[in-house]
Design a protein around this motif. Structure first.
Motif, short mmCIF file in Angstrom:
data_model
loop_
_atom_site.label_atom_id
_atom_site.label_comp_id
_atom_site.label_asym_id
_atom_site.label_seq_id
_atom_site.Cartn_x
_atom_site.Cartn_y
_atom_site.Cartn_z
N GLY A 8 -81.33 19.01 35.24
CA GLY A 8 -81.24 20.68 34.92
C GLY A 8 -80.19 20.63 34.12
O GLY A 8 -79.57 20.02 33.77
N ARG A 9 -80.50 22.28 33.65
CA ARG A 9 -78.93 23.31 33.35
C ARG A 9 -78.45 23.70 34.28
O ARG A 9 -78.40 24.27 34.83
CB ARG A 9 -79.04 23.82 31.92
N ALA A 10 -76.71 24.08 33.85
CA ALA A 10 -76.22 25.13 35.37
C ALA A 10 -76.64 26.01 35.03
O ALA A 10 -76.47 26.68 36.12
CB ALA A 10 -74.59 24.58 34.64
N SER A 11 -76.52 26.60 33.77
CA SER A 11 -77.08 28.08 33.59
C SER A 11 -78.33 28.53 34.04
O SER A 11 -79.14 29.69 34.26
CB SER A 11 -76.73 28.40 32.16
N SER A 12 -79.56 27.58 34.34
CA SER A 12 -79.76 28.23 35.01
C SER A 12 -80.47 27.89 36.64
O SER A 12 -79.97 27.69 37.70
CB SER A 12 -81.14 26.34 35.27
N ALA A 13 -80.93 29.42 36.92
CA ALA A 13 -80.90 30.14 38.50
C ALA A 13 -81.33 28.34 39.22
O ALA A 13 -81.24 28.94 40.80
CB ALA A 13 -81.43 30.88 38.39
N ASN A 14 -82.62 27.97 39.13
CA ASN A 14 -83.20 27.37 40.22
C ASN A 14 -82.83 26.36 39.87
O ASN A 14 -82.93 25.51 40.89
CB ASN A 14 -84.69 27.49 39.19
N LEU A 15 -82.08 25.86 39.01
CA LEU A 15 -80.89 25.14 39.10
C LEU A 15 -80.06 24.81 39.62
O LEU A 15 -79.31 24.15 40.78
CB LEU A 15 -80.94 24.15 37.64
N GLN A 16 -79.84 26.05 39.86
CA GLN A 16 -78.59 26.48 40.50
C GLN A 16 -78.38 26.31 42.21
O GLN A 16 -77.66 26.04 42.96
CB GLN A 16 -78.33 27.68 40.57
N LEU A 170 -77.49 36.87 43.26
CA LEU A 170 -76.29 37.42 43.27
C LEU A 170 -74.93 37.76 42.64
O LEU A 170 -74.73 38.43 41.88
CB LEU A 170 -75.27 37.63 44.36
N TYR A 171 -74.36 36.80 41.77
CA TYR A 171 -73.48 37.07 40.85
C TYR A 171 -74.05 37.42 38.61
O TYR A 171 -73.76 38.22 39.04
CB TYR A 171 -73.21 35.69 40.12
N ARG A 172 -75.52 37.64 39.35
CA ARG A 172 -76.46 37.95 37.12
C ARG A 172 -76.83 39.37 38.02
O ARG A 172 -76.07 40.77 37.21
CB ARG A 172 -76.94 36.94 37.62
N LYS A 201 -68.79 27.94 42.23
CA LYS A 201 -68.45 26.47 41.55
C LYS A 201 -69.97 26.30 40.96
O LYS A 201 -70.16 26.03 39.85
CB LYS A 201 -68.12 25.07 42.13
N THR A 202 -71.42 27.23 41.11
CA THR A 202 -72.19 26.40 40.89
C THR A 202 -72.91 28.15 40.44
O THR A 202 -74.33 27.34 39.69
CB THR A 202 -73.63 25.49 42.38
N VAL A 203 -72.81 28.86 41.27
CA VAL A 203 -73.32 30.35 40.31
C VAL A 203 -72.74 31.17 40.28
O VAL A 203 -73.32 31.81 39.08
CB VAL A 203 -73.97 30.51 42.54
N CYS A 204 -71.38 31.51 40.05
CA CYS A 204 -70.46 32.06 39.86
C CYS A 204 -70.35 31.71 38.49
O CYS A 204 -68.61 31.14 37.29
CB CYS A 204 -69.46 32.67 40.58
N ILE A 205 -71.25 31.35 37.86
CA ILE A 205 -70.85 31.12 35.97
C ILE A 205 -71.59 31.51 35.15
O ILE A 205 -72.79 32.00 34.90
CB ILE A 205 -71.12 29.27 35.87
N SER A 206 -70.49 31.72 33.81
CA SER A 206 -71.00 32.67 32.83
C SER A 206 -72.73 32.36 32.11
O SER A 206 -73.12 30.70 31.83
CB SER A 206 -70.59 32.74 31.87
#
Ligand SMILES: N[C@@H](CCC(=O)N[C@@H](CS)C(=O)NCC(=O)O)C(=O)O
Length: 216
Positions: A8-16, A170-172, A201-206
């Protein structure tokens, strides 16, 4: 070398959700980036892993699991000890209840809001659809807020995998261009989650790579 692979990709909420759960357990895994700007979901190889052609997918040796909540539950059961998904049926009931509610009620609302605001170019913004999605999201947040007035985490005082599947929002929700009402229970919960290194590390990303640009 590990036999645990997260696709998956790090920017995907479901992957996160899956990545956060794995980081909580300390299990050693490899992230193979597919989806979004990485592509790769339309290959026969990926279709064999997940006929639904979405991320996340988890491979553990011979086992392949897709659907983010099933992945998180597997990670919790296989590597999470008793923290993420305690064994007593009465403890599991509340965790599973908030997780299913997230899948059916909370996430559809907040993801729709994210798509309407961030993944849609500003000149195409539909103000009434945005207002409706915001209202639905806030109604769901108020429900969580009332629970979080009573308990430190969503299902009980203890952290569980229900906090992961709902908490990826929450980050979004706190960085999108929206106004949220005062929600003291949610704010206190967010504060607790921020103390977890795996959340940071996994959620608070751009999510800028997902933003639709105005057509020049
Ligand atoms: N119900 C699925 C939804 C998965 C989903 O929608 N994944 C999105 C990313 S959040 C996806 O794969 N999109 C295509 C892409 O990333 O290219 C789950 O919970 O795993």
């Amino acid at each position: 070398m590990t036999d645990l692979i997260l696709w998956g990709r790090a920017s995907s909420a479901n992957l996160q959700k899956a990545r956060w759960a794995l980081e909580e357990t300390g299990a050693s895994f490899e992230l193979r980036e597919v989806g979004g700007r990485f592509g790769g979901l339309d290959t026969p190889e990926f279709g064999a892993l997940n006929p639904n052609r979405l991320v996340p997918v988890l491979q553990h040796g011979e086992l392949t699991v897709w659907e983010s909540h099933a992945v998180v539950r597997y990670v919790a059961a296989a590597f999470g000890g008793t923290e993420l998904w305690p064994e007593a049926p009465k403890d599991r009931a509340a965790i599973d209840q908030w997780t299913d509610w997230t899948a059916t009620t909370f996430q559809p609302a907040w993801i729709r809001l994210f798509w309407l605001l961030v993944r849609t170019a500003p000149e195409k913004h539909d103000r009434s659809a945005i207002a409706a999605a915001l209202e639905e999201t806030v109604a769901a947040l108020r429900m969580m807020d009332r629970q979080l007035d009573k308990t430190d985490h969503l299902a009980s005082d203890g952290f569980s995998y229900a906090d992961i599947v709902a908490g990826v929002s929450l980050y979004r929700l706190t960085t999108m261009e929206i106004e949220l009402p005062s929600l003291p229970g949610i704010e206190a919960w967010h504060g607790r989650l921020k103390q977890r290194a795996a959340f940071d590390k996994t959620v608070c990303i751009s999510y800028e790579e997902l933003r639709a640009r105005a057509v020049p």
